[in-house]
Design an enzyme around this catalytic site. Structure first.
Site, PDB file in Angstrom:
ATOM      1  N   HIS A 148       1.006  -1.108   0.010  1.00 24.78           N
ATOM      2  CA  HIS A 148      -0.181  -0.045  -0.022  1.00 24.78           C
ATOM      3  C   HIS A 148       0.854   1.084  -0.021  1.00 24.78           C
ATOM      4  O   HIS A 148       0.350   2.228   0.053  1.00 24.78           O
ATOM      5  CB  HIS A 148      -0.729   0.211   1.009  1.00 24.78           C
ATOM      6  CG  HIS A 148      -2.021  -1.170   1.128  1.00 24.78           C
ATOM      7  ND1 HIS A 148      -1.663  -2.212   1.970  1.00 24.78           N
ATOM      8  CD2 HIS A 148      -3.016  -1.440   0.356  1.00 24.78           C
ATOM      9  CE1 HIS A 148      -2.499  -3.236   1.604  1.00 24.78           C
ATOM     10  NE2 HIS A 148      -3.438  -2.798   0.841  1.00 24.78           N
ATOM     11  N   GLY A 149       2.413   1.238  -0.039  1.00 26.44           N
ATOM     12  CA  GLY A 149       2.987   2.354  -0.145  1.00 26.44           C
ATOM     13  C   GLY A 149       3.538   3.256   1.015  1.00 26.44           C
ATOM     14  O   GLY A 149       3.836   4.066   0.757  1.00 26.44           O
TER      15      GLY A 149
END
Length: 191
Positions: A148-149
């Site tokens: 999800h970064g």
């Protein structure tokens, strides 16, 4: 005088009691061994196995083979832990970060042991959804969560992304300059 015929059935006086006693003892011993053989697996199944005992016990990590900049993975209580040998540059950058820039403000000095700033020990799962971040990635050269970064710096503090908190620091203590014991802090085992 009557003739007496000896048959194989007759036994001298007192011998029959001895045979009967032997049969009772042999049967009793066989029964005891059988009960023990049946009961042993049940009793043994109640004791924790070696993996269970090891999963909760503190572990020792030898730091001497870890090169500067290298991150190793260890497991304690079934959880991934990163042990990172930070360079002087990484330490300086982590110490110079303004608290206002952090999602979960925490100084670098609170995340390492005093006198051992080059060693960072943190749990290895992203605090967003538990993914495993990749080391030496992202603009902060700490960790980057590929799912999800979320981005973490070299102190394991979350800098970008959906992760709400920093990578947690497990309980650990230095046994010497080259050895740590994870799962124990201040001479006491973690609960």
């Amino acid at each position: 005088m009557a003739n007496t015929v000896a048959t194989g059935d007759a036994a001298p006086h007192g011998v029959e009691g001895t045979r009967r006693d032997f049969l009772f003892l042999a049967t009793g011993a066989g029964l005891a061994v059988g009960v023990g053989a049946v009961a042993w697996p049940f009793v043994a199944s109640m004791a924790p196995d070696a993996a269970t005992i090891a999963a909760g016990a503190p572990i020792e990590v030898d730091l001497s083979p870890i090169q500067e900049g290298q991150i190793i993975n260890v497991f304690w209580r079934g959880k991934l832990i990163f042990v990172r040998n930070r360079s002087e540059k990484e330490i300086k950058e982590a110490q110079d970060v303004k608290m206002s820039e952090l999602i979960d403000p925490q100084p670098d000095s609170a995340r390492v042991k005093e006198g051992h700033a080059k060693w960072l020990v943190v749990y290895g799962n992203c605090t967003h959804l538990g993914c495993v971040p990749i080391g030496h990635q992202g603009q902060y050269e700490g960790w980057s969560c590929p799912c999800h970064g979320s981005l973490y710096d070299t102190s394991g503090r979350v800098r970008r992304g959906p992760a709400p908190t920093n990578l947690p620091v497990p309980p650990y203590a230095f046994q010497s300059d080259t050895k740590i014991r994870i799962g124990e802090e201040g001479g006491k085992a973690a609960a």
